[in-house]
Design a protein around this motif. Sequence first.
Motif, PDB file in Angstrom:
ATOM      1  N   ALA A 314       5.191  -6.372   4.844  1.00  0.00           N
ATOM      2  CA  ALA A 314       5.253  -6.808   3.430  1.00  0.00           C
ATOM      3  C   ALA A 314       6.473  -5.893   2.898  1.00  0.00           C
ATOM      4  CB  ALA A 314       4.215  -6.961   2.553  1.00  0.00           C
ATOM      5  N   TYR A 315       7.243  -6.451   2.158  1.00  0.00           N
ATOM      6  CA  TYR A 315       7.917  -5.524   1.405  1.00  0.00           C
ATOM      7  C   TYR A 315       7.323  -5.065  -0.089  1.00  0.00           C
ATOM      8  CZ  TYR A 315      12.088  -7.384   3.857  1.00  0.00           C
ATOM      9  OH  TYR A 315      13.041  -7.775   4.956  1.00  0.00           O
ATOM     10  N   GLU A 316       7.310  -3.728  -0.238  1.00  0.00           N
ATOM     11  CA  GLU A 316       6.948  -3.428  -1.747  1.00  0.00           C
ATOM     12  C   GLU A 316       5.311  -3.414  -1.799  1.00  0.00           C
ATOM     13  OE1 GLU A 316       7.047  -0.896  -3.265  1.00  0.00           O
ATOM     14  OE2 GLU A 316       9.255   0.000  -3.603  1.00  0.00           O
ATOM     15  N   ASN A 317       4.660  -3.418  -0.826  1.00  0.00           N
ATOM     16  CA  ASN A 317       3.293  -3.929  -0.889  1.00  0.00           C
ATOM     17  C   ASN A 317       2.446  -3.083   0.012  1.00  0.00           C
ATOM     18  OD1 ASN A 317       0.611  -5.469  -0.638  1.00  0.00           O
ATOM     19  ND2 ASN A 317       1.824  -7.501  -0.637  1.00  0.00           N
ATOM     20  N   ARG A 318       1.594  -2.330  -0.750  1.00  0.00           N
ATOM     21  CA  ARG A 318       0.562  -1.288  -0.246  1.00  0.00           C
ATOM     22  C   ARG A 318      -0.624  -1.735   0.228  1.00  0.00           C
ATOM     23  NH1 ARG A 318       3.449   1.776  -4.249  1.00  0.00           N
ATOM     24  NH2 ARG A 318       4.168   3.916  -3.275  1.00  0.00           N
TER      25      ARG A 318
END
Length: 439
Positions: A314-318
Amino acid sequence: MDLSNLKTIRIAACDVNGQMRGKRMPASMAAKLGDGSARMPLSTLNVDIWGRDVEDSPLVFETGDADGILKPSNRGPVPMPWLSSPSALVPMVMETESGAPFMGDPRQVLSQVLDRYKARGWQVMAATEMEFNLVDDSDGTLGHPANPITGRTLDQQSVLSVAELDAFDAFFTDLYDGAEAMGIPAQSAISEAGLAQFEINLDHQNALRAADDAWLFKALVKGLARKHGLAATFMAKPYEDEAGNGMHVHFSVVDDAGNNVFDNGSETGSELLLQAVAGCLAAMPASTLIFAPHGNSYDRLVPGAHAPTSAAWAYENRTAAIRIPGGSPKARRIEHRTAGGDINPYLMLSVVLGAAMVGIEDAMTPPPASTGNIYDIPDLPQLAPSWADAIDLFEQDPLMARILPPMMIRNLVMTKRQELAGFADIPQEKHWLSWLEDV
């Protein structure tokens, strides 16, 4: 480092569990290390977590327990600030009698993986996030340490607490001084979500150097903790009801001109980035044994515990195993978030970077990037659910055979099966003793 004023040095190579195996010797012998005079059994890098020979290993009786030749890597010598008397550590690599790289040496394995990038005119840059706990084991249990200022035992989490960092200021001052002396680029430190849990980031650099520094940093943290009357552990899950320790790695790839090949000027990244992501995802289930190499590691890999359990990106997803951080396109990179703090950094980077290269070589396409809470998404490929399953999957997977040499796969599988059997004979409440010092 000037060795002229030292009486002794240590030489050490990395075994499959990330432990230093080597010798203490007079400093006067340092000048002869490059000529192959330092020797050690090849089997030494393939012992189990307790330092025992692996039964039926072809490196032992079948081949007469033959010696290998230790040669200095390009990383040392470095000081050892945790010792009371001045000394230096010379990191070594193992070669066979013929002078070929020994593929049971995790550092040699990573070098081989990086050669595939070098053949394309590329260099991998990597940074690591090192999480660990300070603990009090003075009474034979895994206890929480006392606040050095108040003397009271810590009893609550203090995420991002400056006060908790300051309470352990003497330890962290020594740690930063030691890192600087060793040439380890320690950056920001934070208190993490667990009791006496901390994270220190090591700055991005050449990937082989990043692995060296992660390996050395573990020794520095554990050695200095003992000097301050504590213990330190990178164990994946020291406490059942506390946050576990991870080791996230960020990496990018630059070409001969210094351009980031993952950057195409967009927010999504280049086709090469997507191919690398796809390779990492494809190899992730079978790589579980590398990311979670011990029985305790699987206590960390549970849904909702800030550790990935599925192969998703994912983009910017921890909550994803693979995160593409935001920011300037020039800094476009992959963050691989699966590994525990208990890993062997050389093997961890080998499988991550090897998988990324397979994705590029095969022009793989990843599934669409996930959004939202990854734990709530059904039908994603899962990491191996147990230590035993991880060993079997790692041994049989064809992608692993494209990433790691057959000797390393064989040696690691035999080692882990012996450890799995060994832990069956240890009372559960004593398992932590086997991991506290050795991960």
